[in-house]
Design an enzyme around this catalytic site. Structure first.
Site, mmCIF file in Angstrom:
data_model
loop_
_atom_site.group_PDB
_atom_site.id
_atom_site.type_symbol
_atom_site.label_atom_id
_atom_site.label_comp_id
_atom_site.label_asym_id
_atom_site.label_seq_id
_atom_site.Cartn_x
_atom_site.Cartn_y
_atom_site.Cartn_z
ATOM 1 N N LYS A 90 4.127 27.008 -4.544
ATOM 2 C CA LYS A 90 4.641 26.980 -5.917
ATOM 3 C C LYS A 90 3.763 26.158 -6.834
ATOM 4 O O LYS A 90 3.779 26.340 -8.048
ATOM 5 C CB LYS A 90 6.085 26.487 -6.027
ATOM 6 C CG LYS A 90 6.674 25.651 -4.936
ATOM 7 C CD LYS A 90 8.100 25.226 -5.311
ATOM 8 C CE LYS A 90 9.017 25.165 -4.115
ATOM 9 N NZ LYS A 90 8.717 24.085 -3.191
ATOM 10 N N LYS A 111 -2.349 28.589 1.831
ATOM 11 C CA LYS A 111 -0.921 28.933 1.821
ATOM 12 C C LYS A 111 -0.445 29.309 0.413
ATOM 13 O O LYS A 111 -0.889 28.705 -0.565
ATOM 14 C CB LYS A 111 -0.183 27.691 2.350
ATOM 15 C CG LYS A 111 1.284 27.655 2.173
ATOM 16 C CD LYS A 111 1.871 26.372 2.736
ATOM 17 C CE LYS A 111 2.278 25.447 1.615
ATOM 18 N NZ LYS A 111 3.559 24.782 1.804
ATOM 19 N N LYS A 140 -2.246 17.011 -0.313
ATOM 20 C CA LYS A 140 -1.654 16.777 -1.636
ATOM 21 C C LYS A 140 -2.286 15.594 -2.353
ATOM 22 O O LYS A 140 -2.400 15.608 -3.580
ATOM 23 C CB LYS A 140 -0.138 16.569 -1.522
ATOM 24 C CG LYS A 140 0.594 17.846 -1.177
ATOM 25 C CD LYS A 140 2.062 17.770 -1.535
ATOM 26 C CE LYS A 140 2.705 19.141 -1.378
ATOM 27 N NZ LYS A 140 4.124 19.156 -1.666
HETATM 28 N N1 AQP Z 1 3.511 30.077 2.060
HETATM 29 C C1 AQP Z 1 4.553 29.839 2.837
HETATM 30 N N2 AQP Z 1 4.810 30.629 3.895
HETATM 31 C C2 AQP Z 1 5.900 30.416 4.693
HETATM 32 N N3 AQP Z 1 6.772 29.410 4.461
HETATM 33 C C3 AQP Z 1 6.559 28.606 3.409
HETATM 34 N N4 AQP Z 1 7.226 27.548 2.917
HETATM 35 C C4 AQP Z 1 6.599 27.089 1.829
HETATM 36 N N5 AQP Z 1 5.498 27.820 1.568
HETATM 37 C C5 AQP Z 1 5.442 28.775 2.546
HETATM 38 C C6 AQP Z 1 8.442 27.021 3.514
HETATM 39 O O1 AQP Z 1 9.399 26.834 2.486
HETATM 40 C C7 AQP Z 1 10.200 25.700 2.811
HETATM 41 C C8 AQP Z 1 10.287 24.790 1.640
HETATM 42 O O2 AQP Z 1 9.051 24.237 1.308
HETATM 43 P P1 AQP Z 1 9.039 23.052 0.240
HETATM 44 O O3 AQP Z 1 9.386 23.547 -1.075
HETATM 45 O O4 AQP Z 1 9.874 21.937 0.706
HETATM 46 O O5 AQP Z 1 7.604 22.519 0.264
HETATM 47 P P2 AQP Z 1 6.260 23.164 0.575
HETATM 48 O O6 AQP Z 1 6.182 23.595 1.999
HETATM 49 O O7 AQP Z 1 5.243 22.169 0.160
HETATM 50 O O8 AQP Z 1 6.280 24.462 -0.355
HETATM 51 P P3 AQP Z 1 5.336 24.788 -1.526
HETATM 52 O O9 AQP Z 1 5.804 26.085 -2.110
HETATM 53 O O10 AQP Z 1 3.925 24.716 -1.107
HETATM 54 O O11 AQP Z 1 5.691 23.629 -2.549
HETATM 55 P P4 AQP Z 1 4.720 22.623 -3.252
HETATM 56 O O12 AQP Z 1 3.740 23.500 -3.948
HETATM 57 O O13 AQP Z 1 5.605 21.869 -4.189
HETATM 58 O O14 AQP Z 1 4.127 21.773 -2.206
HETATM 59 C C9 AQP Z 1 9.590 25.046 4.045
HETATM 60 O O15 AQP Z 1 10.336 25.453 5.167
HETATM 61 C C10 AQP Z 1 8.213 25.627 4.078
HETATM 62 O O16 AQP Z 1 7.718 25.687 5.401
#
Ligand code: AQP
Length: 339
Positions: free
Chosen positions: A204, A201, A118
């Site tokens: 969002k 991955k 990040k």
């Molecule tokens: N691609 C994914 N596959 C499986 N699980 C996922 N999670 C996120 N992306 C995937 C799971 O969703 C939960 C919440 O995640 P988060 O919102 O706290 O942060 P993150 O993992 O950083 O998710 P994003 O979507 O990638 O958000 P941003 O873009 O803001 O960083 C967790 O249990 C995560 O494992």
């Protein structure tokens, strides 16, 4: 192994850092609803303090937090059965995080791959909060003495750090106070990949909207994104081993398996030999059938924001009732006067 005195308790959180994706749904939300019905206490949190580790527009953050709450409920998390709230309403998370900032070591934090991903090349300009994120995450979990944390595979390293922090705290103070939490990472879609790049991955915050399926996408958009998903020219193999060097094909099969509650092997038996032109419409139909009711329910819930705020406040009250005595006891162990 978790030590004997700790009652099983599930905790997990999601950041309101944008709209929810199919990755969040399959890796987290769907499994949260399943855990809730398995007879264990479940606590789910919208981690707004984590979201601001990167800049968030305040109005959008408020909206994303409420929409996330709607997403939890629409995915089957029942606020009567589970404790559902936003992190900033329970100050004990941040208070315990400070203690953990003093337990975690710089060397441990520097190894965290999420920070490296990040912060990118501009790490000097990243917030201190982004660097300290995993200590707050450890506090989120341990302020409830949670024993099990369902998450996607990307969070495994942070959960290992949570275990390290609990172990060091217990060791440094000669207590057996914090449980050694078990990550619960299981199922076909613990890491849903981008639809544009099978090595990344689904996220969002990916700049390309075509890389992900949002929980708010309508049927046409979902079908279009799947139709345009990157693939290769070969037909699908019938054996799992045939997916080894084909990340995009593997991703679509994993999504199909998770959405249809089948094993990857079962899916391969049915779709082996098919061309993507045949498989993609099957996947699109399945995704639309599963996701549309969620997105419709989210829109309905979002029409009554006062009710969402009431759910969050009520959940926060229940969460505080568990967190406050654990923080008090932590302060007492650490040596704070008045605890
Ligand atoms: N691609 C994914 N596959 C499986 N699980 C996922 N999670 C996120 N992306 C995937 C799971 O969703 C939960 C919440 O995640 P988060 O919102 O706290 O942060 P993150 O993992 O950083 O998710 P994003 O979507 O990638 O958000 P941003 O873009 O803001 O960083 C967790 O249990 C995560 O494992």
């Amino acid at each position: 192994m978790t030590e004997a005195p700790f009652t099983p308790r599930v905790f997990s959180g999601i950041q309101p850092s944008g709209g929810l994706t199919l990755g969040n749904y399959l890796g987290a939300l769907k499994r949260f609803a399943q855990a809730q019905d398995a007879g264990v206490e479940t606590i789910y949190c919208m981690v707004d303090l984590h979201a601001i580790t990167v800049w968030q527009d305040p109005e959008k953050l408020r909206h994303a937090t409420r929409e996330l709450c709607a997403g939890f409920i629409a995915s089957g998390v029942d606020p009567e059965k589970s404790i559902l709230f936003n992190q900033s309403q329970v100050a004990e998370h941040a208070q315990l995080a400070w203690i953990f900032n003093c337990v975690a070591r710089m060397g441990w934090m520097k190894r965290m791959t999420q920070f490296k991903d990040k912060a990118g090349k501009n790490a000097e300009n990243a917030s201190l909060g982004l660097f300290g994120y995993p200590a707050l995450m450890a506090a989120d979990i341990l302020i409830y003495h949670a024993t099990h944390v369902p998450v996607g595979e990307d969070q495994k390293q942070h959960l290992e750090l949570t275990r390290d922090i609990a172990t060091k705290f217990n060791h440094d103070y000669g207590v057996d106070f914090f449980p050694i939490t078990e990550p619960v990472i299981e199922g076909a879609a613990t890491r849903v990949m981008s639809l544009r790049d099978g090595s990344k991955k689904m996220s969002k915050s990916d700049p390309s909207d075509m890389s992900r399926i949002n929980l708010t996408d309508n049927a046409d958009t979902i079908a279009k994104k799947i139709r345009k998903a990157k693939t290769d020219p070969e037909p699908l193999p019938s054996e799992v081993v045939g997916l080894a060097e084909r990340p995009e094909a593997r991703n679509l099969i994993n999504i199909y398996a998770a959405l249809s509650d089948q094993s990857v092997e079962q899916v391969m038996r049915d779709v082996g030999g098919k061309a993507f032109s045949e498989f993609k419409p099957m996947l699109a139909d399945l995704a639309v059938a599963q996701m549309s009711p969620i997105s419709t329910e989210m829109s309905r819930l979002m029409q009554d924001q006062a009710e969402i705020d009431r759910v969050l406040a009520e959940g926060a009250g229940r969460a505080r009732a568990i967190a406050a005595p654990i923080l008090r006891k932590t302060y007492e162990i650490v040596g704070m006067v008045g605890a």
